[in-house]
Design a protein around this motif. Structure first.
Motif, PDB file in Angstrom:
ATOM      1  N   VAL A  53       0.837  -1.192   0.000  1.00 37.11           N
ATOM      2  CA  VAL A  53       0.000   0.000   0.000  1.00 37.11           C
ATOM      3  C   VAL A  53       0.879   1.251   0.000  1.00 37.11           C
ATOM      4  CG1 VAL A  53      -1.973  -1.100   1.117  1.00 37.11           C
ATOM      5  CG2 VAL A  53      -0.223  -0.004   2.524  1.00 37.11           C
ATOM      6  N   VAL A  54       0.341   2.291  -0.588  1.00 32.83           N
ATOM      7  CA  VAL A  54       0.999   3.591  -0.668  1.00 32.83           C
ATOM      8  C   VAL A  54       1.047   4.208   0.727  1.00 32.83           C
ATOM      9  CG1 VAL A  54       0.749   5.914  -1.665  1.00 32.83           C
ATOM     10  CG2 VAL A  54       0.191   3.886  -3.037  1.00 32.83           C
ATOM     11  N   HIS A  55       2.124   4.909   1.027  1.00 28.73           N
ATOM     12  CA  HIS A  55       2.204   5.659   2.279  1.00 28.73           C
ATOM     13  C   HIS A  55       1.013   6.623   2.362  1.00 28.73           C
ATOM     14  CE1 HIS A  55       6.395   4.720   1.174  1.00 28.73           C
ATOM     15  NE2 HIS A  55       6.712   4.814   2.449  1.00 28.73           N
ATOM     16  N   GLY A  56       0.381   6.677   3.515  1.00 26.04           N
ATOM     17  CA  GLY A  56      -0.705   7.646   3.690  1.00 26.04           C
ATOM     18  C   GLY A  56      -0.222   9.069   3.481  1.00 26.04           C
ATOM     19  N   PHE A  57       0.996   9.364   3.962  1.00 28.57           N
ATOM     20  CA  PHE A  57       1.515  10.720   3.801  1.00 28.57           C
ATOM     21  C   PHE A  57       1.882  11.031   2.350  1.00 28.57           C
ATOM     22  CE2 PHE A  57       2.430  10.659   8.495  1.00 28.57           C
ATOM     23  CZ  PHE A  57       1.505  11.639   8.802  1.00 28.57           C
ATOM     24  N   LEU A  58       2.183  10.016   1.551  1.00 33.56           N
ATOM     25  CA  LEU A  58       2.385  10.249   0.119  1.00 33.56           C
ATOM     26  C   LEU A  58       1.055  10.643  -0.520  1.00 33.56           C
ATOM     27  CD1 LEU A  58       3.722  10.278  -2.634  1.00 33.56           C
ATOM     28  CD2 LEU A  58       3.665   7.769  -2.635  1.00 33.56           C
ATOM     29  N   PHE A  90      -7.546   9.224   7.068  1.00 34.35           N
ATOM     30  CA  PHE A  90      -7.153   8.224   6.081  1.00 34.35           C
ATOM     31  C   PHE A  90      -8.225   7.140   6.105  1.00 34.35           C
ATOM     32  CE2 PHE A  90      -3.225  10.285   7.435  1.00 34.35           C
ATOM     33  CZ  PHE A  90      -2.701  10.656   6.211  1.00 34.35           C
ATOM     34  N   VAL A  91      -9.094   7.159   5.113  1.00 39.58           N
ATOM     35  CA  VAL A  91     -10.296   6.328   5.109  1.00 39.58           C
ATOM     36  C   VAL A  91     -10.024   4.925   4.569  1.00 39.58           C
ATOM     37  CG1 VAL A  91     -12.668   6.164   4.262  1.00 39.58           C
ATOM     38  CG2 VAL A  91     -11.703   8.407   4.859  1.00 39.58           C
ATOM     39  N   SER A  92      -9.297   4.845   3.457  1.00 44.14           N
ATOM     40  CA  SER A  92      -9.036   3.554   2.808  1.00 44.14           C
ATOM     41  C   SER A  92      -7.595   3.509   2.317  1.00 44.14           C
ATOM     42  CB  SER A  92      -9.958   3.355   1.598  1.00 44.14           C
ATOM     43  OG  SER A  92     -11.312   3.390   1.972  1.00 44.14           O
ATOM     44  N   PRO A  93      -6.962   2.344   2.413  1.00 41.15           N
ATOM     45  CA  PRO A  93      -5.598   2.241   1.884  1.00 41.15           C
ATOM     46  C   PRO A  93      -5.598   2.289   0.360  1.00 41.15           C
ATOM     47  CG  PRO A  93      -6.361   0.098   2.652  1.00 41.15           C
ATOM     48  CD  PRO A  93      -7.420   1.093   3.018  1.00 41.15           C
ATOM     49  N   VAL A  94      -4.515   2.837  -0.183  1.00 41.80           N
ATOM     50  CA  VAL A  94      -4.322   2.902  -1.630  1.00 41.80           C
ATOM     51  C   VAL A  94      -3.313   1.822  -1.996  1.00 41.80           C
ATOM     52  CG1 VAL A  94      -3.518   4.319  -3.559  1.00 41.80           C
ATOM     53  CG2 VAL A  94      -4.746   5.392  -1.639  1.00 41.80           C
ATOM     54  N   ARG A  95      -3.710   0.884  -2.807  1.00 40.51           N
ATOM     55  CA  ARG A  95      -2.794  -0.168  -3.246  1.00 40.51           C
ATOM     56  C   ARG A  95      -1.773   0.411  -4.219  1.00 40.51           C
ATOM     57  NH1 ARG A  95      -4.330  -5.605  -2.748  1.00 40.51           N
ATOM     58  NH2 ARG A  95      -2.197  -5.887  -3.468  1.00 40.51           N
ATOM     59  N   VAL A  96      -0.532  -0.019  -4.083  1.00 41.21           N
ATOM     60  CA  VAL A  96       0.496   0.380  -5.035  1.00 41.21           C
ATOM     61  C   VAL A  96       0.036  -0.053  -6.425  1.00 41.21           C
ATOM     62  CG1 VAL A  96       2.893   0.046  -5.753  1.00 41.21           C
ATOM     63  CG2 VAL A  96       2.337   0.285  -3.319  1.00 41.21           C
ATOM     64  N   GLY A  97       0.135   0.844  -7.379  1.00 38.41           N
ATOM     65  CA  GLY A  97      -0.333   0.592  -8.737  1.00 38.41           C
ATOM     66  C   GLY A  97      -1.687   1.214  -9.026  1.00 38.41           C
ATOM     67  N   TRP A 120     -10.750  24.378   2.032  1.00 37.50           N
ATOM     68  CA  TRP A 120     -11.153  23.376   1.041  1.00 37.50           C
ATOM     69  C   TRP A 120     -11.663  22.130   1.748  1.00 37.50           C
ATOM     70  CZ3 TRP A 120     -10.703  24.907  -3.958  1.00 37.50           C
ATOM     71  CH2 TRP A 120      -9.745  25.863  -4.284  1.00 37.50           C
ATOM     72  N   ASP A 121     -12.750  21.569   1.264  1.00 42.38           N
ATOM     73  CA  ASP A 121     -13.140  20.203   1.592  1.00 42.38           C
ATOM     74  C   ASP A 121     -12.580  19.348   0.469  1.00 42.38           C
ATOM     75  OD1 ASP A 121     -14.518  20.809   3.928  1.00 42.38           O
ATOM     76  OD2 ASP A 121     -16.415  21.095   2.880  1.00 42.38           O
ATOM     77  N   VAL A 122     -11.724  18.395   0.832  1.00 41.74           N
ATOM     78  CA  VAL A 122     -11.015  17.599  -0.161  1.00 41.74           C
ATOM     79  C   VAL A 122     -11.268  16.123   0.086  1.00 41.74           C
ATOM     80  CG1 VAL A 122      -8.770  17.067  -1.166  1.00 41.74           C
ATOM     81  CG2 VAL A 122      -9.177  19.323  -0.210  1.00 41.74           C
ATOM     82  N   ALA A 123     -11.494  15.394  -0.982  1.00 39.90           N
ATOM     83  CA  ALA A 123     -11.522  13.935  -0.936  1.00 39.90           C
ATOM     84  C   ALA A 123     -10.554  13.428  -1.998  1.00 39.90           C
ATOM     85  CB  ALA A 123     -12.928  13.396  -1.202  1.00 39.90           C
ATOM     86  N   VAL A 124      -9.733  12.479  -1.626  1.00 40.14           N
ATOM     87  CA  VAL A 124      -8.863  11.820  -2.602  1.00 40.14           C
ATOM     88  C   VAL A 124      -9.509  10.484  -2.920  1.00 40.14           C
ATOM     89  CG1 VAL A 124      -6.595  10.835  -3.070  1.00 40.14           C
ATOM     90  CG2 VAL A 124      -6.781  13.003  -1.823  1.00 40.14           C
ATOM     91  N   PRO A 132     -13.256   6.832  -0.428  1.00 40.14           N
ATOM     92  CA  PRO A 132     -12.056   7.620  -0.721  1.00 40.14           C
ATOM     93  C   PRO A 132     -10.846   7.113   0.060  1.00 40.14           C
ATOM     94  CG  PRO A 132     -13.450   8.809   0.809  1.00 40.14           C
ATOM     95  CD  PRO A 132     -14.213   7.565   0.392  1.00 40.14           C
ATOM     96  N   ALA A 133      -9.680   7.497  -0.413  1.00 36.96           N
ATOM     97  CA  ALA A 133      -8.436   7.203   0.310  1.00 36.96           C
ATOM     98  C   ALA A 133      -8.345   8.087   1.540  1.00 36.96           C
ATOM     99  CB  ALA A 133      -7.229   7.432  -0.592  1.00 36.96           C
TER     100      ALA A 133
END
Length: 145
Positions: A53-58, A90-97, A120-124, A132-133
């Motif tokens: 998984v991608v770093h949350g801070f990334l 941090f709501v959901s992990p982001v898988r690498v790729g 700003w209200d932001v969702a990734v 969302p991530a």
């Protein structure tokens, strides 16, 4: 006036950003966070994450690149800086790729002498995912020309 333009700005989303192995490795090297969960797909597959998984801070740091797209075309400010966050989750992990994009909405604008604080209200979002991530309340300060 920039403040009024920002207040009336419709929600905007960015292009998709690839969260590939090279980006994750570069972030790990820059931050010295080489935890296997981010870098070793085989070992990470044995965890509850089911893979690297991608770093949350990334993911969070990608907001900077995303914000340039959101504010493109706005005039009347000389520069902007990150002023801080009222909330980050941090709501959901982001898988690498995976691919991610930002969805930005202006929650408010505070006028200051020579500057504007934009809330700003932001969702990734993660491409193909229901959740969302991350979600955040982010403040940027725009210095007026």
């Amino acid at each position: 006036m920039l403040a009024d333009e920002l207040r009336s700005l419709a929600p905007r989303e960015t292009r998709w950003f690839a969260m590939d192995t090279a980006r994750v490795r570069a972030f790990a090297d820059a931050t010295e966070d080489w935890q296997f969960i981010h870098l070793d797909e085989e070992r990470a597959a044995q965890t509850p994450m089911g893979g690297a998984v991608v770093h949350g801070f990334l993911t969070l740091s990608m907001l900077s690149a995303m914000s340039y797209e959101v504010t493109e075309g706005l005039a009347g400010f000389a520069s902007s800086v990150n002023y801080g966050f009222d909330r980050i989750r941090f709501v959901s992990p982001v898988r690498v790729g995976s691919n991610i994009r930002g969805r930005f909405s202006v929650a408010g604008v505070d006028e200051r002498e020579g500057a504007l604080d934009v809330h700003w209200d932001v969702a990734v979002e993660i491409e193909g995912a229901d959740r969302p991530a991350l979600v955040a309340s982010w403040i940027t300060r725009f210095f007026l020309e």
